[in-house]
Design an enzyme around this catalytic site. Structure first.
Site, PDB file in Angstrom:
ATOM      1  N   LEU A 179      11.174 -20.583  -4.348  1.00 18.60           N
ATOM      2  CA  LEU A 179      10.184 -19.647  -3.805  1.00 18.60           C
ATOM      3  C   LEU A 179       8.917 -19.716  -4.651  1.00 18.60           C
ATOM      4  CD1 LEU A 179       9.413 -17.025  -2.128  1.00 18.60           C
ATOM      5  CD2 LEU A 179      10.443 -15.715  -3.966  1.00 18.60           C
TER       6      LEU A 179
ATOM      7  N   ARG B 104       1.687  -5.040   6.185  1.00 19.42           N
ATOM      8  CA  ARG B 104       0.992  -4.003   5.418  1.00 19.42           C
ATOM      9  C   ARG B 104       1.830  -2.742   5.483  1.00 19.42           C
ATOM     10  NH1 ARG B 104      -5.187  -2.728   4.264  1.00 19.42           N
ATOM     11  NH2 ARG B 104      -4.809  -0.916   2.957  1.00 19.42           N
TER      12      ARG B 104
ATOM     13  N   ASP C 155       0.837  -1.212   0.000  1.00 17.14           N
ATOM     14  CA  ASP C 155       0.000   0.000   0.000  1.00 17.14           C
ATOM     15  C   ASP C 155       0.866   1.255   0.000  1.00 17.14           C
ATOM     16  OD1 ASP C 155      -2.308   1.444  -0.014  1.00 17.14           O
ATOM     17  OD2 ASP C 155      -2.808   1.110   2.090  1.00 17.14           O
TER      18      ASP C 155
ATOM     19  N   ARG D 285       0.074   7.632  -2.620  1.00 18.45           N
ATOM     20  CA  ARG D 285       0.623   8.711  -1.776  1.00 18.45           C
ATOM     21  C   ARG D 285       2.073   9.009  -2.146  1.00 18.45           C
ATOM     22  NH1 ARG D 285      -1.055   5.852   3.383  1.00 18.45           N
ATOM     23  NH2 ARG D 285      -1.714   4.365   1.794  1.00 18.45           N
TER      24      ARG D 285
ATOM     25  N   HIS E 214       2.641   3.384  -8.934  1.00 22.49           N
ATOM     26  CA  HIS E 214       2.513   1.947  -9.184  1.00 22.49           C
ATOM     27  C   HIS E 214       3.768   1.415  -9.902  1.00 22.49           C
ATOM     28  CE1 HIS E 214      -1.469   1.972  -7.638  1.00 22.49           C
ATOM     29  NE2 HIS E 214      -2.006   2.648  -8.642  1.00 22.49           N
TER      30      HIS E 214
ATOM     31  N   GLU F 297     -11.985  -5.105  -5.361  1.00 17.36           N
ATOM     32  CA  GLU F 297     -12.483  -3.724  -5.233  1.00 17.36           C
ATOM     33  C   GLU F 297     -11.712  -2.749  -6.130  1.00 17.36           C
ATOM     34  OE1 GLU F 297     -11.669  -5.692  -2.563  1.00 17.36           O
ATOM     35  OE2 GLU F 297     -13.750  -6.167  -2.064  1.00 17.36           O
TER      36      GLU F 297
ATOM     37  N   TRP G 103     -11.237  -2.831  -9.153  1.00 21.99           N
ATOM     38  CA  TRP G 103     -11.879  -2.611 -10.456  1.00 21.99           C
ATOM     39  C   TRP G 103     -12.690  -1.319 -10.457  1.00 21.99           C
ATOM     40  CZ3 TRP G 103     -10.059  -5.227 -14.372  1.00 21.99           C
ATOM     41  CH2 TRP G 103      -9.618  -6.539 -14.212  1.00 21.99           C
TER      42      TRP G 103
END
Ligand code: FPP
Length: 235
Positions: A125, A175, A14, A18, A31, A61, A63
């Site tokens: 991994l 997070r 997240d 910002r 992004h 969500e 979308w």
């Protein structure tokens, strides 16, 4: 340190928006920088001996975001799948996805299939990308499969119907960007997961901060609802 290195780490990435806003850049640049963090963290996870890494790349969500942001993200997924595939194969990273793959364009679905296929021997991994993923949707899909199967379920047999039944529950969920929510991520699997919140925005997340989060987890006492302290990883 009381706990061993976790086998499975899940991350809610997240703070891309910002990060871009602070630099007066369009969100998509956040992004894009977040994509670089993905590469860094996958590499670090492999070096640290993490066996499973699940990244929340796109929620059900997401979308509802503006069309240009969604199409920018789709381009980034394509660039990642195309650009990273040789590296993933070389580094024995198995790419997998969880979520509603059929909501993506044919091009992306084919690229995912190709990447999953080409990396399927990777045993260092498992990189699990949650794409159009929702925890409630996963549980609903599992319930419907169980109904089709016609037999009552137990906690253990229910697991078989989840998107990646062979993957152990994450011991640690990170997070970034100081938001304190689960946001519909791995609802079933995170029943006993330890949560660590990082103040760092995802595009700035690096190996040092990753290690700090893992160390915070390793210092925790895990009780799994009992009163005995448990130091080994659980399932
Ligand atoms: C949340 O930040 C992030 C996302 C919704 C997308 C995550 C995508 C990436 C890290 C890009 C590339 C991924 C791969 C797998 C190549 P936000 O936009 O909600 O940030 P904000 O809360 O600061 O607005």
């Amino acid at each position: 340190m009381t706990n061993p290195i976790p086998k499975h780490i899940a991350i809610i990435m997240d703070g891309n928006g910002r990060w871009a806003k602070r630099r007066f850049l369009p969100r998509i640049e956040g992004h894009r920088a977040g994509g670089k963090s993905v590469r860094r963290v996958v590499e670090a996870a492999r070096e640290l001996g993490i066996r499973y890494l699940t990244l929340y790349a796109f929620s059900t969500e997401n979308w509802t975001r503006p069309e240009d942001e969604i199409s920018g993200l789709m381009k980034l997924f394509i660039e990642y799948l195309r650009g990273e595939l040789p590296n993933l194969v070389k580094n024995k990273v198995r790419l997998r996805t969880i979520g509603q793959k059929n909501r993506f364009s044919n091009e992306i679905q084919l690229m995912i299939d190709e990447a999953e296929n080409q990396t399927k021997e990777g045993a260092e991994l498992d990189l699990i990308l949650a794409l159009s993923y929702g925890g409630r949707q996963e549980i609903i899909d599992a319930v419907n499969l169980a109904i089709k199967n016609g037999k009552p379920v137990t906690e253990e047999s229910f697991r078989r119907y989840l998107y990646a039944p062979d993957v152990p529950d994450p011991e640690l969920l990170i997070r970034t960007s100081d938001e304190l929510r689960i946001s519909n991520f791995l609802l079933w699997q995170s029943a006993y997961t330890e949560f660590v919140y990082s103040p760092v925005l995802w595009p700035d997340f690096d190996k040092d901060e990753f290690i700090r989060c893992i160390d915070e987890y390793r210092d925790r006492e895990r009780r799994f609802g009992g009163s005995e302290w448990v130091s080994s990883s659980h399932g």
